[in-house]
Design a protein around this motif. Structure first.
Motif, PDB file in Angstrom:
ATOM      1  N   THR A 113       0.997  14.683  -0.581  1.00 34.37           N
ATOM      2  CA  THR A 113      -0.387  14.476  -1.329  1.00 34.37           C
ATOM      3  C   THR A 113      -1.416  13.696  -0.714  1.00 34.37           C
ATOM      4  OG1 THR A 113       0.863  12.310  -2.053  1.00 34.37           O
ATOM      5  CG2 THR A 113       1.621  14.160  -3.559  1.00 34.37           C
ATOM      6  N   ILE A 114      -1.379  13.581   0.649  1.00 33.34           N
ATOM      7  CA  ILE A 114      -2.249  12.980   1.362  1.00 33.34           C
ATOM      8  C   ILE A 114      -3.248  14.040   1.667  1.00 33.34           C
ATOM      9  CG2 ILE A 114      -2.907  11.921   3.746  1.00 33.34           C
ATOM     10  CD1 ILE A 114       0.002  10.792   4.050  1.00 33.34           C
ATOM     11  N   VAL A 115      -4.591  13.702   1.204  1.00 33.54           N
ATOM     12  CA  VAL A 115      -5.349  14.824   1.416  1.00 33.54           C
ATOM     13  C   VAL A 115      -6.071  14.809   2.810  1.00 33.54           C
ATOM     14  CG1 VAL A 115      -7.904  15.542   0.701  1.00 33.54           C
ATOM     15  CG2 VAL A 115      -6.317  14.256  -1.099  1.00 33.54           C
ATOM     16  N   ASP A 116      -6.161  13.798   3.349  1.00 32.78           N
ATOM     17  CA  ASP A 116      -6.517  13.915   5.063  1.00 32.78           C
ATOM     18  C   ASP A 116      -5.862  14.494   5.810  1.00 32.78           C
ATOM     19  OD1 ASP A 116      -8.317  13.219   7.230  1.00 32.78           O
ATOM     20  OD2 ASP A 116      -6.951  11.470   7.543  1.00 32.78           O
ATOM     21  N   THR A 117      -6.182  15.668   6.446  1.00 29.63           N
ATOM     22  CA  THR A 117      -5.409  16.246   7.403  1.00 29.63           C
ATOM     23  C   THR A 117      -5.008  15.539   8.589  1.00 29.63           C
ATOM     24  OG1 THR A 117      -7.154  17.580   8.165  1.00 29.63           O
ATOM     25  CG2 THR A 117      -5.869  18.670   6.357  1.00 29.63           C
ATOM     26  N   GLY A 118      -5.720  14.909   8.884  1.00 30.48           N
ATOM     27  CA  GLY A 118      -5.685  14.060  10.249  1.00 30.48           C
ATOM     28  C   GLY A 118      -4.488  13.075   9.828  1.00 30.48           C
ATOM     29  N   PRO A 143      -3.665   6.810  -1.684  1.00 32.14           N
ATOM     30  CA  PRO A 143      -4.972   6.803  -1.487  1.00 32.14           C
ATOM     31  C   PRO A 143      -5.614   8.308  -1.093  1.00 32.14           C
ATOM     32  CG  PRO A 143      -4.075   5.585   0.225  1.00 32.14           C
ATOM     33  CD  PRO A 143      -2.900   5.913  -0.482  1.00 32.14           C
ATOM     34  N   ILE A 144      -6.529   8.773  -1.766  1.00 34.22           N
ATOM     35  CA  ILE A 144      -7.078   9.877  -1.462  1.00 34.22           C
ATOM     36  C   ILE A 144      -8.373   9.716  -0.436  1.00 34.22           C
ATOM     37  CG2 ILE A 144      -7.958  12.140  -2.293  1.00 34.22           C
ATOM     38  CD1 ILE A 144      -6.665  11.274  -5.115  1.00 34.22           C
ATOM     39  N   VAL A 145      -8.351  10.679   0.541  1.00 34.27           N
ATOM     40  CA  VAL A 145      -9.196  10.607   1.789  1.00 34.27           C
ATOM     41  C   VAL A 145      -9.147  11.651   2.392  1.00 34.27           C
ATOM     42  CG1 VAL A 145      -8.285   9.268   3.152  1.00 34.27           C
ATOM     43  CG2 VAL A 145     -10.631   9.140   3.261  1.00 34.27           C
ATOM     44  N   ASP A 146     -10.400  12.087   2.983  1.00 37.57           N
ATOM     45  CA  ASP A 146     -10.615  12.940   4.026  1.00 37.57           C
ATOM     46  C   ASP A 146     -11.422  12.500   4.966  1.00 37.57           C
ATOM     47  OD1 ASP A 146     -10.702  15.233   5.759  1.00 37.57           O
ATOM     48  OD2 ASP A 146     -11.071  16.714   4.180  1.00 37.57           O
ATOM     49  N   THR A 147     -10.718  11.884   6.165  1.00 34.40           N
ATOM     50  CA  THR A 147     -11.622  11.135   7.230  1.00 34.40           C
ATOM     51  C   THR A 147     -11.907  12.203   8.200  1.00 34.40           C
ATOM     52  OG1 THR A 147      -9.499  10.616   8.231  1.00 34.40           O
ATOM     53  CG2 THR A 147     -10.325   8.835   6.843  1.00 34.40           C
ATOM     54  N   LEU A 174       0.795  -1.073   0.084  1.00 35.77           N
ATOM     55  CA  LEU A 174       0.123   0.027   0.010  1.00 35.77           C
ATOM     56  C   LEU A 174       0.730   1.304   0.025  1.00 35.77           C
ATOM     57  CD1 LEU A 174      -2.707   1.832   0.478  1.00 35.77           C
ATOM     58  CD2 LEU A 174      -2.236   1.435   2.917  1.00 35.77           C
ATOM     59  N   LEU A 175       1.838   1.163   0.935  1.00 36.48           N
ATOM     60  CA  LEU A 175       2.736   2.553   1.120  1.00 36.48           C
ATOM     61  C   LEU A 175       3.508   2.672  -0.275  1.00 36.48           C
ATOM     62  CD1 LEU A 175       3.914   2.025   4.534  1.00 36.48           C
ATOM     63  CD2 LEU A 175       2.032   3.419   3.712  1.00 36.48           C
ATOM     64  N   ASN A 176       3.899   1.642  -1.060  1.00 36.75           N
ATOM     65  CA  ASN A 176       4.651   1.766  -2.124  1.00 36.75           C
ATOM     66  C   ASN A 176       3.797   1.830  -3.454  1.00 36.75           C
ATOM     67  OD1 ASN A 176       7.075   1.785  -0.762  1.00 36.75           O
ATOM     68  ND2 ASN A 176       6.979  -0.435  -0.517  1.00 36.75           N
ATOM     69  N   GLY A 177       2.467   2.167  -3.412  1.00 33.61           N
ATOM     70  CA  GLY A 177       1.666   2.120  -4.546  1.00 33.61           C
ATOM     71  C   GLY A 177       1.161   3.494  -4.564  1.00 33.61           C
ATOM     72  N   PRO A 178       0.153   3.799  -5.500  1.00 33.62           N
ATOM     73  CA  PRO A 178      -0.659   5.128  -5.548  1.00 33.62           C
ATOM     74  C   PRO A 178      -1.018   5.566  -4.151  1.00 33.62           C
ATOM     75  CG  PRO A 178      -1.679   3.442  -6.656  1.00 33.62           C
ATOM     76  CD  PRO A 178      -0.676   2.892  -6.164  1.00 33.62           C
TER      77      PRO A 178
END
Length: 186
Positions: free
Chosen positions: A114-119, A44-48, A38-42
């Motif tokens: 590039t992580i959308v989730d600010t948390g 993931p876009i999320v805002d939890t 998972l960490l070496n792939g694309p």
């Protein structure tokens, strides 16, 4: 693992405290083995933050909740580990970090901006700050990640005095950056 971490079990801190230092590497080796792909792939876009555990991840109009939740769980696990196992030894001279912990953190650091989730971003930045400000072997590999995160936050509309204070506190890292490193493009 993801469900356990996201449910916020207090005994996770106790579990990490109960590990002897020789078991830290084995623990992170298992974690990286589970989430490494998972960490070496694309990313993931999320805002939890607004959606909670029921949040959905949208990437190319498809729902991908599991990878984003797994990324958040890894960030949470890294943060608990940093608070429980690393913070007490921040002032210890040349304290080694478990290689699999470094590998996990390096993978997450690469996707930090590039992580959308600010948390999730905040958790990763916290771990990077703990490592970069401590006296750990190999900590210099994480200077760029925390500095770029703080600079971007200071320049954005969401940036505030807290990020500026953190950047000011870590300003000495600029002189310690390896400007000759292969990752620095001319």
């Amino acid at each position: 693992l993801v469900k356990y971490v996201l449910e916020g079990h207090d005994d996770l801190q106790q579990f990490i405290r109960s590990l002897s230092e020789k078991h830290h590497e084995a623990f992170w080796n298992i974690v990286f083995g589970l989430v490494g792909p998972l960490l070496n792939g694309p990313v993931p876009i999320v805002d939890t933050s607004g959606l909670g555990a029921q949040g959905a991840v949208v990437e190319n109009a498809q729902i991908h909740r599991a990878p984003a939740l797994a990324l958040h769980a890894v960030a949470s696990l890294l943060a608990v580990y940093a608070d429980v196992a690393l913070l007490p030894s921040v002032d210890v001279e040349s304290h080694p970090l478990p290689p699999s912990f470094c590998e996990t953190l390096a993978s997450v650091q690469e996707m930090l901006l590039t992580i959308v989730d600010t948390g999730t971003q905040t958790l990763v930045a916290h771990v990077l700050e703990v490592v970069a400000s401590g006296k750990f072997d190999g900590r210099e590999d994480f200077f760029g990640g925390i500095l770029m995160f703080l600079i971007c936050n200071c320049l954005s509309s969401k940036g505030g005095g807290n990020d500026m204070a953190r950047l000011y506190r870590l300003r000495h890292l600029f002189s310690e950056l390896d400007w000759e490193h292969e990752s620095i493009e001319p």
